[in-house]
Design an enzyme around this catalytic site. Structure first.
Site, PDB file in Angstrom:
ATOM      1  CG  HIS A  34      -0.258  -0.269   2.522  1.00 27.64           C
ATOM      2  ND1 HIS A  34       0.599   0.645   3.081  1.00 27.64           N
ATOM      3  CD2 HIS A  34      -0.262  -1.331   3.358  1.00 27.64           C
ATOM      4  CE1 HIS A  34       1.064   0.170   4.216  1.00 27.64           C
ATOM      5  NE2 HIS A  34       0.561  -1.047   4.405  1.00 27.64           N
ATOM      6  CG  HIS A  37       4.370  -1.566   2.062  1.00 28.16           C
ATOM      7  ND1 HIS A  37       3.082  -2.026   1.948  1.00 28.16           N
ATOM      8  CD2 HIS A  37       4.907  -2.193   3.143  1.00 28.16           C
ATOM      9  CE1 HIS A  37       2.840  -2.905   2.918  1.00 28.16           C
ATOM     10  NE2 HIS A  37       3.921  -3.016   3.659  1.00 28.16           N
ATOM     11  CG  ASP A 150       4.376  -1.992  12.097  1.00 29.88           C
ATOM     12  OD1 ASP A 150       3.505  -2.660  12.667  1.00 29.88           O
ATOM     13  OD2 ASP A 150       4.364  -1.766  10.875  1.00 29.88           O
ATOM     14  CB  SER A 186      -1.273  -5.655   4.511  1.00 32.34           C
ATOM     15  OG  SER A 186      -0.095  -5.039   4.040  1.00 32.34           O
TER      16      SER A 186
HETATM   17  O1  PAF Z   1       6.585  -4.829   9.217  1.00 35.32           O
HETATM   18  C1  PAF Z   1       6.570  -5.881   8.540  1.00 35.32           C
HETATM   19  O2  PAF Z   1       5.958  -5.948   7.468  1.00 35.32           O
HETATM   20  C2  PAF Z   1       7.320  -7.093   9.050  1.00 35.32           C
HETATM   21  O3  PAF Z   1       7.250  -7.198  10.435  1.00 35.32           O
HETATM   22  C3  PAF Z   1       8.789  -7.154   8.566  1.00 35.32           C
HETATM   23  C4  PAF Z   1       9.608  -6.010   9.120  1.00 35.32           C
HETATM   24  C5  PAF Z   1       8.827  -7.127   7.042  1.00 35.32           C
HETATM   25  C6  PAF Z   1       9.432  -8.462   9.054  1.00 35.32           C
HETATM   26  O4  PAF Z   1       8.757  -9.571   8.585  1.00 35.32           O
END
Ligand code: PAF
Length: 286
Positions: A34, A37, A150, A186
């Site tokens: 999305h 990213h 996150d 997502s």
């Molecule tokens: O944030 C995420 O999408 C996941 O935790 C990561 C950092 C790609 C690790 O799998």
């Protein structure tokens, strides 16, 4: 744009680029891309010569009963989005190559993983730091990019990168939001139309918290209570946690001062969503 699903091929490509003196930017993802990213990719493009994105739904960061099996996947669509944002290489390893039979090495960041999502999802961050350490080993990035959505993950990965002397610079970029404030994720695709409407309460409640703090409230419990009251108005919601912690050790604070992370995890229907804001308090008003 290349899509590479083989670990040693990926490592060889990186070696070639590095030999040419190129810097590598890295955006680790679990796919189902999305705008959040893509904003990481766009920034990576500005800072580094070659941008590598990993797409890997990492099984070891999901607990029993979590959404590993139904986690959304759409490689074709991801390829289109990644290509248009300027990704040079998608690294798309398989779980059996990442964790072959006999695999037994794990990375654990202590302390920082005890609170917030670490408390609700035991073992989750061990899975995250293990896969990120492995990906860093394969991709050897100069800079890796993570989203502020996150927040705990970003703080833990920064600490891991530093403690393990990875030499990888970690950049954390702002949360990208929908027009009503919902943080892009997502997992938003799991929401029904009415749950999607309810989900905007997460950010609205964080904005309310910010407003209260700006007006001089310094009692963390009172701010948490105000957030809780707003969220509980939505019948589809079930609060996992609402916490106010310091941004260094991620420990709960009683009094809001300095820089704090206001973080929450809430189930909207069956979908667990997280969001947060960082609030800096410069002078005590009260
Ligand atoms: O944030 C995420 O999408 C996941 O935790 C990561 C950092 C790609 C690790 O799998």
């Amino acid at each position: 744009m290349k899509v590479v699903d083989n670990i040693s091929r990926m490592a060889t490509l990186v070696k070639i680029h590095k030999k040419e003196g190129k810097s590598v930017g890295f955006v680790p993802t679990m796919g189902y891309l999305h705008e959040g990213h893509l904003s990481l990719v766009k920034t990576a493009k500005k800072h580094t010569d070659v941008v590598i994105m990993s797409i890997f739904v990492n099984p070891i960061q999901f607990g029993p009963g979590e959404d590993l099996a139904k986690y959304p996947r759409d490689l074709k669509h991801d390829e289109e989005l990644a290509g248009s944002a300027g990704v040079d290489i998608i690294f798309y390893p398989s779980a059996k190559d990442m964790y072959p039979p006999g695999y037994c090495t794990y990375v654990n960041v202590e302390g920082l993983t005890d609170n917030l999502c670490g408390r609700s999802r035991p073992g989750h961050f061990r899975g995250v730091t293990t896969v990120v350490a492995k990906l860093f080993g394969i991709v050897k990035p100069d800079i890796a990019y993570f989203g502020q959505k996150d927040a705990q993950q970003a703080i833990i990965i920064k600490k891991m990168a530093e403690d393990l002397n990875t030499g990888v610079e970690i950049k954390v970029l702002p949360t990208v939001r929908e027009v009503d404030g919902l943080a892009m994720s997502s997992r938003n695709m799991y929401l029904s139309a009415s749950e999607r409407e309810d989900a905007s309460i997460l950010y609205q409640s964080l904005e309310q918290a910010e407003y209260l703090i700006d007006k001089g409230e310094r009692d963390a419990k009172k701010v948490i209570k105000a957030i809780e009251t707003m969220i509980k108005e939505k019948t589809s919601s079930k609060i996992d946690y609402i916490s106010i912690v310091d941004t260094k050790e991620l420990k709960d604070v009683d009094t809001i001062s300095g820089e704090v992370l206001i973080a929450l995890a809430v189930f909207i229907g069956k979908t667990r969503l997280i969001d947060n804001i960082i609030k800096k308090v410069t002078a005590d008003v009260k």
